[in-house]
Design a protein around this motif. Structure first.
Motif, PDB file in Angstrom:
ATOM      1  N   SER A   1      -6.763   6.382 -72.692  1.00  0.00           N
ATOM      2  CA  SER A   1      -5.949   5.214 -72.365  1.00  0.00           C
ATOM      3  C   SER A   1      -4.494   5.594 -72.576  1.00  0.00           C
ATOM      4  N   THR A   2      -3.651   5.227 -71.627  1.00  0.00           N
ATOM      5  CA  THR A   2      -2.234   5.567 -71.700  1.00  0.00           C
ATOM      6  C   THR A   2      -1.408   4.344 -71.322  1.00  0.00           C
ATOM      7  N   LEU A   3      -0.324   4.133 -72.038  1.00  0.00           N
ATOM      8  CA  LEU A   3       0.618   3.069 -71.701  1.00  0.00           C
ATOM      9  C   LEU A   3       1.987   3.410 -72.248  1.00  0.00           C
ATOM     10  N   TRP A   4       2.982   2.592 -71.900  1.00  0.00           N
ATOM     11  CA  TRP A   4       4.355   2.786 -72.355  1.00  0.00           C
ATOM     12  C   TRP A   4       4.696   1.763 -73.422  1.00  0.00           C
ATOM     13  N   LEU A   5       5.422   2.225 -74.424  1.00  0.00           N
ATOM     14  CA  LEU A   5       5.960   1.345 -75.458  1.00  0.00           C
ATOM     15  C   LEU A   5       7.478   1.389 -75.343  1.00  0.00           C
ATOM     16  N   ASP A   6       8.075   0.236 -75.062  1.00  0.00           N
ATOM     17  CA  ASP A   6       9.530   0.118 -74.965  1.00  0.00           C
ATOM     18  C   ASP A   6      10.045  -0.697 -76.140  1.00  0.00           C
ATOM     19  N   CYS A   7      10.944  -0.097 -76.910  1.00  0.00           N
ATOM     20  CA  CYS A   7      11.570  -0.788 -78.039  1.00  0.00           C
ATOM     21  C   CYS A   7      13.079  -0.653 -77.892  1.00  0.00           C
ATOM     22  N   PRO A   8      13.826  -1.706 -77.862  1.00  0.00           N
ATOM     23  CA  PRO A   8      13.348  -3.086 -77.836  1.00  0.00           C
ATOM     24  C   PRO A   8      12.668  -3.373 -76.506  1.00  0.00           C
ATOM     25  N   GLY A   9      11.902  -4.429 -76.455  1.00  0.00           N
ATOM     26  CA  GLY A   9      11.114  -4.758 -75.279  1.00  0.00           C
ATOM     27  C   GLY A   9      11.962  -5.225 -74.116  1.00  0.00           C
ATOM     28  N   VAL A  10      12.502  -4.273 -73.375  1.00  0.00           N
ATOM     29  CA  VAL A  10      13.343  -4.621 -72.245  1.00  0.00           C
ATOM     30  C   VAL A  10      12.583  -4.583 -70.925  1.00  0.00           C
ATOM     31  N   LYS A  11      11.457  -3.954 -70.910  1.00  0.00           N
ATOM     32  CA  LYS A  11      10.666  -3.867 -69.687  1.00  0.00           C
ATOM     33  C   LYS A  11       9.413  -4.701 -69.866  1.00  0.00           C
ATOM     34  N   LYS A  12       8.579  -4.716 -68.852  1.00  0.00           N
ATOM     35  CA  LYS A  12       7.363  -5.523 -68.954  1.00  0.00           C
ATOM     36  C   LYS A  12       6.546  -5.070 -70.163  1.00  0.00           C
ATOM     37  N   PRO A  13       5.864  -5.986 -70.786  1.00  0.00           N
ATOM     38  CA  PRO A  13       5.144  -5.646 -72.025  1.00  0.00           C
ATOM     39  C   PRO A  13       3.826  -4.922 -71.764  1.00  0.00           C
ATOM     40  N   ASP A  14       3.895  -3.593 -71.583  1.00  0.00           N
ATOM     41  CA  ASP A  14       2.672  -2.798 -71.428  1.00  0.00           C
ATOM     42  C   ASP A  14       1.815  -2.861 -72.682  1.00  0.00           C
ATOM     43  N   HIS A  15       2.453  -2.735 -73.837  1.00  0.00           N
ATOM     44  CA  HIS A  15       1.728  -2.628 -75.108  1.00  0.00           C
ATOM     45  C   HIS A  15       1.319  -4.025 -75.576  1.00  0.00           C
ATOM     46  N   PRO A  16       0.022  -4.233 -75.880  1.00  0.00           N
ATOM     47  CA  PRO A  16      -0.429  -5.572 -76.286  1.00  0.00           C
ATOM     48  C   PRO A  16       0.116  -6.040 -77.637  1.00  0.00           C
ATOM     49  N   HIS A  17       0.579  -5.113 -78.473  1.00  0.00           N
ATOM     50  CA  HIS A  17       1.132  -5.445 -79.800  1.00  0.00           C
ATOM     51  C   HIS A  17       2.533  -4.847 -79.932  1.00  0.00           C
ATOM     52  N   ARG A  18       3.326  -4.999 -78.872  1.00  0.00           N
ATOM     53  CA  ARG A  18       4.630  -4.326 -78.815  1.00  0.00           C
ATOM     54  C   ARG A  18       5.534  -4.672 -79.991  1.00  0.00           C
ATOM     55  N   ASP A  19       5.656  -5.937 -80.344  1.00  0.00           N
ATOM     56  CA  ASP A  19       6.579  -6.310 -81.421  1.00  0.00           C
ATOM     57  C   ASP A  19       6.195  -5.637 -82.738  1.00  0.00           C
ATOM     58  N   GLU A  20       4.908  -5.653 -83.068  1.00  0.00           N
ATOM     59  CA  GLU A  20       4.451  -5.034 -84.318  1.00  0.00           C
ATOM     60  C   GLU A  20       4.609  -3.511 -84.261  1.00  0.00           C
ATOM     61  N   ALA A  21       4.281  -2.913 -83.092  1.00  0.00           N
ATOM     62  CA  ALA A  21       4.414  -1.457 -82.942  1.00  0.00           C
ATOM     63  C   ALA A  21       5.873  -1.035 -83.062  1.00  0.00           C
ATOM     64  N   CYS A  22       6.778  -1.802 -82.458  1.00  0.00           N
ATOM     65  CA  CYS A  22       8.210  -1.478 -82.547  1.00  0.00           C
ATOM     66  C   CYS A  22       8.719  -1.636 -83.981  1.00  0.00           C
ATOM     67  N   THR A  23       8.216  -2.653 -84.682  1.00  0.00           N
ATOM     68  CA  THR A  23       8.598  -2.848 -86.093  1.00  0.00           C
ATOM     69  C   THR A  23       8.135  -1.656 -86.925  1.00  0.00           C
ATOM     70  N   ASP A  24       6.908  -1.177 -86.682  1.00  0.00           N
ATOM     71  CA  ASP A  24       6.394  -0.007 -87.408  1.00  0.00           C
ATOM     72  C   ASP A  24       7.236   1.232 -87.109  1.00  0.00           C
ATOM     73  N   LEU A  25       7.565   1.452 -85.827  1.00  0.00           N
ATOM     74  CA  LEU A  25       8.384   2.610 -85.467  1.00  0.00           C
ATOM     75  C   LEU A  25       9.775   2.522 -86.064  1.00  0.00           C
ATOM     76  N   ASP A  26      10.334   1.322 -86.090  1.00  0.00           N
ATOM     77  CA  ASP A  26      11.650   1.134 -86.688  1.00  0.00           C
ATOM     78  C   ASP A  26      11.612   1.423 -88.187  1.00  0.00           C
ATOM     79  N   ALA A  27      10.555   0.974 -88.860  1.00  0.00           N
ATOM     80  CA  ALA A  27      10.410   1.239 -90.301  1.00  0.00           C
ATOM     81  C   ALA A  27      10.308   2.737 -90.586  1.00  0.00           C
TER      82      ALA A  27
END
Length: 145
Positions: free
Chosen positions: A61-87
């Motif tokens: 399975s492959t998808l894109w994660l955009d942080c901050p979420g400026v594009k369509k939300p490919d990732h189903p848990h984008r906000d949490e994933a971006c928070t983890d990456l930011d941390a």
């Protein structure tokens, strides 16, 4: 001949004044902000892949994660994933994961990869885990799709 010399001298004075004026303007103009101050340099656009061996077959399975979420939300848990990456400051080896989660000792191999830009830096990261639960404990929502 005097006219030519006078014209050349006048042109030199004007050029000198223009250069002096430019130098004075450049000296008093504020310096541009460093690139690191621009929040866009911390943006991320990362392709994530999860390769899971199911019944002897690889399912990827492959998808894109955009942080901050400026594009369509490919990732189903984008906000949490971006928070983890930011941390983790964009470092996939330092993801906070989900400590305290207990996993069964089951062999169900899964491999994950991340390629792209995270926190303004190029990423080419991969890791293998014994099972999806161990992957989740180590990476949290980033590869949870």
């Amino acid at each position: 001949m005097n006219k030519v010399i006078t014209l050349l001298a006048g042109a030199a004075l004007l050029t000198g004044a223009a250069l002096t004026g430019s130098a004075a303007t450049a000296a008093t103009a504020p310096a541009p902000a460093p690139a690191s101050a621009d929040p866009a340099t911390k943006a991320g656009h990362v392709q994530l892949s999860v390769d899971h061996l199911v019944a002897g077959q690889h399912e990827t399975s492959t998808l894109w994660l955009d942080c901050p979420g400026v594009k369509k939300p490919d990732h189903p848990h984008r906000d949490e994933a971006c928070t983890d990456l930011d941390a983790a400051d964009g470092d996939f080896d330092r993801l906070p994961g989900r400590p305290g989660t207990r996993c069964a000792a089951v062999q169900d191999p899964v491999s994950v990869t991340a390629r792209g830009i995270s926190e303004g830096r190029r990423v080419n990261w991969s890791h293998s885990y014994a099972n999806p639960c161990e992957m989740y404990v180590a990476t949290g929502e980033v590869f949870n799709f």
